[in-house]
Design an enzyme around this catalytic site. Structure first.
Site, mmCIF file in Angstrom:
data_model
loop_
_atom_site.group_PDB
_atom_site.id
_atom_site.type_symbol
_atom_site.label_atom_id
_atom_site.label_comp_id
_atom_site.label_asym_id
_atom_site.label_seq_id
_atom_site.Cartn_x
_atom_site.Cartn_y
_atom_site.Cartn_z
ATOM 1 N N TYR A 192 0.828 -1.209 0.000
ATOM 2 C CA TYR A 192 0.000 0.000 0.000
ATOM 3 C C TYR A 192 0.859 1.255 0.000
ATOM 4 O O TYR A 192 2.010 1.256 0.455
ATOM 5 C CB TYR A 192 -0.921 0.028 1.223
ATOM 6 C CG TYR A 192 -0.211 0.243 2.533
ATOM 7 C CD1 TYR A 192 0.047 1.539 3.012
ATOM 8 C CD2 TYR A 192 0.223 -0.831 3.300
ATOM 9 C CE1 TYR A 192 0.705 1.739 4.213
ATOM 10 C CE2 TYR A 192 0.886 -0.633 4.490
ATOM 11 C CZ TYR A 192 1.123 0.643 4.946
ATOM 12 O OH TYR A 192 1.792 0.835 6.119
ATOM 13 N N PHE A 202 2.178 9.545 3.819
ATOM 14 C CA PHE A 202 2.541 9.353 5.220
ATOM 15 C C PHE A 202 3.114 7.970 5.493
ATOM 16 O O PHE A 202 3.767 7.746 6.523
ATOM 17 C CB PHE A 202 1.361 9.639 6.161
ATOM 18 C CG PHE A 202 0.169 8.744 5.975
ATOM 19 C CD1 PHE A 202 0.138 7.461 6.496
ATOM 20 C CD2 PHE A 202 -0.943 9.192 5.273
ATOM 21 C CE1 PHE A 202 -0.966 6.636 6.339
ATOM 22 C CE2 PHE A 202 -2.053 8.376 5.098
ATOM 23 C CZ PHE A 202 -2.058 7.091 5.629
ATOM 24 N N ASP A 203 2.915 7.017 4.583
ATOM 25 C CA ASP A 203 3.463 5.681 4.813
ATOM 26 C C ASP A 203 3.389 4.872 3.525
ATOM 27 O O ASP A 203 2.528 5.115 2.664
ATOM 28 C CB ASP A 203 2.679 4.959 5.919
ATOM 29 C CG ASP A 203 3.397 3.711 6.419
ATOM 30 O OD1 ASP A 203 4.606 3.581 6.164
ATOM 31 O OD2 ASP A 203 2.751 2.870 7.057
ATOM 32 N N ILE A 222 -7.277 -0.569 11.361
ATOM 33 C CA ILE A 222 -8.321 0.429 11.601
ATOM 34 C C ILE A 222 -9.623 -0.027 10.935
ATOM 35 O O ILE A 222 -9.612 -0.765 9.948
ATOM 36 C CB ILE A 222 -7.897 1.809 11.076
ATOM 37 C CG1 ILE A 222 -7.515 1.752 9.596
ATOM 38 C CG2 ILE A 222 -6.776 2.378 11.924
ATOM 39 C CD1 ILE A 222 -7.178 3.100 8.998
ATOM 40 N N TYR A 248 -7.945 7.189 12.210
ATOM 41 C CA TYR A 248 -7.239 7.459 13.463
ATOM 42 C C TYR A 248 -7.877 8.591 14.271
ATOM 43 O O TYR A 248 -7.260 9.125 15.197
ATOM 44 C CB TYR A 248 -5.766 7.766 13.174
ATOM 45 C CG TYR A 248 -5.024 6.537 12.691
ATOM 46 C CD1 TYR A 248 -4.637 5.547 13.585
ATOM 47 C CD2 TYR A 248 -4.739 6.354 11.348
ATOM 48 C CE1 TYR A 248 -3.967 4.414 13.161
ATOM 49 C CE2 TYR A 248 -4.071 5.213 10.902
ATOM 50 C CZ TYR A 248 -3.692 4.252 11.808
ATOM 51 O OH TYR A 248 -3.036 3.130 11.380
ATOM 52 N N PHE A 264 -5.726 5.041 0.851
ATOM 53 C CA PHE A 264 -4.816 3.906 0.691
ATOM 54 C C PHE A 264 -4.972 3.327 -0.717
ATOM 55 O O PHE A 264 -6.066 2.918 -1.117
ATOM 56 C CB PHE A 264 -5.119 2.804 1.714
ATOM 57 C CG PHE A 264 -4.733 3.155 3.122
ATOM 58 C CD1 PHE A 264 -3.451 2.911 3.576
ATOM 59 C CD2 PHE A 264 -5.646 3.737 3.982
ATOM 60 C CE1 PHE A 264 -3.088 3.232 4.884
ATOM 61 C CE2 PHE A 264 -5.296 4.067 5.282
ATOM 62 C CZ PHE A 264 -4.017 3.816 5.731
#
Length: 479
Positions: A192, A202-203, A222, A248, A264
């Protein structure tokens, strides 16, 4: 002064000379302005507005794609610079390095900002000019904003959602062949990229060069991802957009700010269920298929091994030789032992092995990823029938009643390993006996000898020597 101010612009400076008849005349102002005084004013216009004014909006950037705009009761995250009409800065979210997060249209903001944010797209930039009666009015805010001040906000919208939003799924690629879709309780491996709505990364699992592996529908991720990963195929690519109450939340996490919508882009590498067994698909079976492989048989076969996404792991064809095993002896992973059962020479099949029957959570470093589903395309080339379970050697005819004496060549009442080995070799060479195929001769013979040498002194006596059917319910791999 009424005449002098007409036509002025904000930040314009004028020197105004007013004769007495247009000022305070022959009376003046006691103690301040004498009678018949000419007045001189140095005027700088800072602000102006009219009771008929409305909020002014000037959009100076708008993304080409604008799938959604701000509506009443939406929650937004935006950056702004706040200035007066003369350009004086009174506040900036950029300086605080934190977005301003709020609901729109329900009274959490000054009325002019509530109006000015409506209709914006994520990524849009606009200048919102608000007259004082739609801002902080006559009293100002008591700190930085004076009374009757017009406000100018330079706004960039970073994020928006509504508390009623669910996740949104955009399918980017769905394989033509999709025999199975993920369900609650399945274990997925996927890559992802995680971004915010404005595109900020962010990731990424790609940057770690490792898939993210998790159970689905069990609360390990999540809530929005738990839902978004259901119903996917192996090889599928989809975009999952998750509102903060399914992500989050207000607090955020790490690089993810509070109340952020998450995007995502995922690629499903494989998935399985812990209850899965080996999957077998027969691709070709010869017309003459009477001898089927069983535990203990010695097999020679070719294979191509790959992951479910098609990544090739290994191939005997590239090595130019077959892979040879004794079926059911633990020489291969459990799933392969199962997948090679009941196969005939010339048969071709595809064997799909879940990780708990393959290389498990750890995989094989540098070769097989952890928790990977394995796909083997197999062709069986040769089958040598094995011995009954528990036997390493069997006689092809009647067993001599004087077996120990025949093995004890020097007739000293003791059989050494060398004598034992020579005798077994002679029986195999003459066709009178058969060893279990696929094993090292010396290891088999030593194993057989050790089982007969019950006191462990390196010698077998007539009292120790027993055939298997003479054993008193003892389980040994021996004669």
């Amino acid at each position: 002064m009424d005449k002098a101010l007409v036509g002025m612009c904000v930040n314009e400076r004028r020197f105004v000379k007013i004769p007495p008849k247009l000022a305070y005349g022959s009376e003046g102002v006691a103690g301040v302005i004498p009678p018949n005084a000419v007045l001189h004013f140095d005027v700088l216009l800072i602000d102006l507005w009219n009771l008929e004014d409305e909020v002014q909006i000037q959009t100076y950037f708008k993304p080409e794609k604008c799938p959604r705009t701000v509506q009443v009761s939406d929650f937004v995250r935006y950056h702004y610079n706040g200035t007066f009409l003369d350009g004086t800065l009174f506040d900036s979210s950029h300086n605080r390095m934190r977005t301003y997060d709020t609901y729109v249209g329900i009274g959490w903001l000054i009325p002019g900002m509530d109006q000015g944010l409506l209709g914006m797209c994520v990524g849009e930039k606009r200048i919102i000019t608000i007259p004082p009666f739609l801002a902080y009015g006559e009293g100002g805010d008591g700190k930085d904003i004076p009374g009757q001040a017009s406000l100018v906000f330079d706004v960039v919208l970073l994020d928006l959602h509504n508390p009623k939003d669910g996740i949104a799924i955009e399918n980017q690629h769905v394989p033509e062949s999709c025999e199975r879709r993920s369900q609650t309780g399945d274990f997925l491996r996927y890559h992802y990229n995680g971004t915010l709505l404005d595109g900020t990364l962010f990731d990424s699992s790609y940057s770690r060069n490792r898939t993210y592996d998790t159970y689905v529908g069990k609360g390990y991720v999540i809530a929005g991802m738990d839902e978004g990963l259901l119903g996917v195929c192996t090889g599928e690519k989809r975009r999952i957009i998750i509102p903060p109450h399914l992500g989050y939340g207000e607090e955020g996490r790490g690089k993810i700010p509070g109340s952020a919508v998450l995007v995502f882009d995922i690629h499903v590498v494989d998935f399985h269920n812990p209850s899965d067994s080996v999957g077998i698909t027969v691709n070709y079976k010869p017309s003459n298929c009477t001898v089927l492989s069983k535990k203990g048989d010695y097999l020679k076969y070719h294979y191509n091994a790959s992951l479910q996404d098609g990544t090739l792991l290994d191939s005997t064809h590239s090595l130019g030789k077959t892979y040879n095993i004794v079926l059911g002896s633990g020489q291969v992973v459990v799933g392969m032992d199962m997948g090679l059962q009941d196969m005939c020479v010339g048969e071709r099949r595809t064997v799909v092995i879940p990780p708990h029957l393959g290389y498990g959570e750890d995989g094989v470093e540098g070769e097989v990823p952890g928790s990977a589903v394995l796909v083997f395309d197999i062709e069986l080339l040769e089958l040598v029938s094995g011995l009954p379970e528990g036997y390493m050697f069997v006689w092809n005819g009647e067993v001599s009643p004087n077996l120990f004496e025949e093995i004890d060549q020097n007739h000293d009442g003791e059989v050494l390993l060398e004598e034992f080995s020579e005798y077994i070799q002679a029986q195999v060479d003459s066709g009178k006996g058969k060893l279990a195929p696929g094993f090292d001769f010396e290891k088999i013979v030593k194993n057989m000898f050790t089982n007969q040498d019950r006191d462990g002194n390196g010698k077998v006596t007539a009292e120790e020597f027993k055939l298997k059917d003479q054993e008193a319910k003892e389980e040994h791999d021996e004669l």
